[in-house]
Design a protein around this motif. Structure first.
Motif, short mmCIF file in Angstrom:
data_model
loop_
_atom_site.label_atom_id
_atom_site.label_comp_id
_atom_site.label_asym_id
_atom_site.label_seq_id
_atom_site.Cartn_x
_atom_site.Cartn_y
_atom_site.Cartn_z
N GLY A 109 0.40 4.01 -2.82
CA GLY A 109 0.31 5.37 -2.36
C GLY A 109 1.30 6.43 -3.06
N ASN A 135 -9.06 5.34 -1.40
CA ASN A 135 -9.96 4.61 -2.19
C ASN A 135 -11.05 4.22 -1.41
N TRP A 166 -3.51 5.92 0.94
CA TRP A 166 -4.17 4.99 -0.17
C TRP A 166 -5.28 4.68 0.21
N VAL A 218 0.38 7.09 -6.28
CA VAL A 218 -0.79 7.81 -6.82
C VAL A 218 -0.23 9.28 -6.45
N LEU A 244 0.82 -1.23 -0.05
CA LEU A 244 0.07 0.10 -0.17
C LEU A 244 0.77 1.29 0.08
#
Length: 412
Positions: free
Chosen positions: A346, A402, A398, A349, A342
């Protein structure tokens, strides 16, 4: 924070802190080799009536270890003749660290991500039991988190000073200074770069000057890096260069210079080996997060090699016939791998969204920390522990982002 949210956060932190004390009460002291070494050296200092390093230790010691961490142990042994009060203090510092992790995440990512960060942090099994030893990671992390939080709040000089105190405990402070510099560049707070560095250098100057006045040497942090890197490099080299690590006939300050010179010579003559060792260091650093689970081992005080039952090799050999502690370790590993995945997602992103202000500190800590470990350290899973709070922040980001996306999609 709103008042109701504030009460909930403090309640979670209080429970987390209480659990640290319960673990300490139920499982007692964890005799990590380094922790036992700190206690032994601290007792020598008390007997010699000097802080660490004493004159005798400078002349006859094997190497210069984590100065601040050992001096704290010596202080509590001299005051209380026991390390139990120090372990209790460390339990409190671990609890306060959880609150600092929340506050930093709240500043960088907002309240939603900060709350998820706190929940992930307090549910992570590896965050229990650190206060059952006197290893350097816990006090180091407390002062690092305190320094980062103060710097983010605008108390930049004090923040740099706190990171320098952390560096006195364990010589990795420069990693967090570098991450803060990247953050201040991203938010265009250029003067705060100078203030952070000024605070950091000021405390180093004070610690080093006090040491110089007492010993004649400017000592402000451990000097184990060149020794450990040289030993690792030679041990993992196809050639037999074991003589390179010998440094008899020198004091501990001179030994560091000898090891540094020999390491640089080794790199020049073995550049390929030096580079090819880096992937293995990376794997050894991040392959697991099992070390703190040793606190739960039933025979830890009698074991010749305490880490053995929780090593990746032993877990593979014993599958699926695990003890309770081994099952807990497997659960912790799954938790750890999820956090790491993750974290990577993250970062991707935030980079795509160009959210440099958010990613600068956590990604900066991991990037600069990993770079230092690859270039001038050896690989060991303990070494990534100071990065975990910042990795958890990005993982929480993240999840929160999401989760919001999923809710929005479902309501359309």
């Amino acid at each position: 924070m709103q008042d109701s949210n504030s009460k909930l956060i403090y309640f979670i932190v209080a429970v987390f802190t209480l659990l640290q004390f319960i673990v300490l009460l139920l499982f007692g002291y964890t005799p990590y080799p380094d922790s036992n070494g700190y206690i032994s050296i601290a007792k020598e200092c008390i007997a010699q009536g000097q802080p660490y390093p004493s004159a005798a230790q400078i002349d006859n010691g094997g190497f210069l270890w984590n100065v601040g961490s050992i001096n704290i142990v010596a202080l509590f042994l001299s005051l209380f003749h026991s390390i139990t009060p120090l372990l209790c203090l460390y339990a409190v510092l671990k609890g306060v660290s959880a609150l600092l992790v929340y506050n930093i995440s709240n500043k960088l990512f907002g309240a939603g991500t900060a709350f998820l960060t706190l929940i992930i942090y307090v549910l992570y099994p590896a965050n229990y039991g650190e206060s059952t030893s006197v290893l350097s990671e816990l006090p180091f992390m407390f002062f690092v988190l305190l320094g980062v939080w103060m710097a983010l709040k605008g108390k930049v000089l004090a923040g740099g000073m706190s990171v320098a105190i952390a560096n006195w405990m364990r010589p990795m402070g420069i990693v967090f200074v570098a991450a803060m510099v990247v953050y201040f560049l991203a938010v265009k707070r250029y003067k705060d770069i100078l203030r952070t560095v000024a605070g950091y250098v000021t405390v180093i100057a004070i610690i080093g000057s006090m040491s110089y006045a007492r010993t004649g040497y400017f000592i402000y942090q451990a000097k184990t890096g060149w020794m450990a890197l040289l030993q690792y490099s030679v041990d993992n080299s196809p050639e037999d260069d074991a003589y390179y690590t010998d440094a008899d006939g020198y004091n501990i300050i001179q030994k560091d210079s000898v090891w540094q010179k020999r390491m640089l010579q080794w790199v020049v003559s073995h550049p390929k080996d030096y580079v090819l060792q880096m992937p293995k260091k990376l794997v050894k650093t991040y392959v697991s997060d099992n070390v703190n689970l040793c606190v739960f081992l039933p025979d830890k005080s009698r074991s010749n090699y305490m880490y053995g039952p929780l090593s990746m090799e032993k877990l593979a050999d014993d599958f699926p016939h695990y003890s309770f502690v081994q099952w807990l370790t497997v659960y912790n590993l799954i938790y750890y791998y999820c956090i790491m995945v993750l974290f990577v997602l993250g970062c991707v992103v935030m980079i795509r969204r160009k959210e440099l202000q958010k990613i600068a500190v956590p990604a900066g800590v991991v990037f600069f920390g990993t770079l230092v470990l690859l270039l001038v350290c050896h690989g060991e899973s303990r070494f990534h522990i100071p990065f975990m709070p910042f990795i958890i922040m990005v993982a929480a980001y993240w999840i929160q982002r999401n989760a919001c996306f999923i809710r929005m999609t479902c309501t359309e």
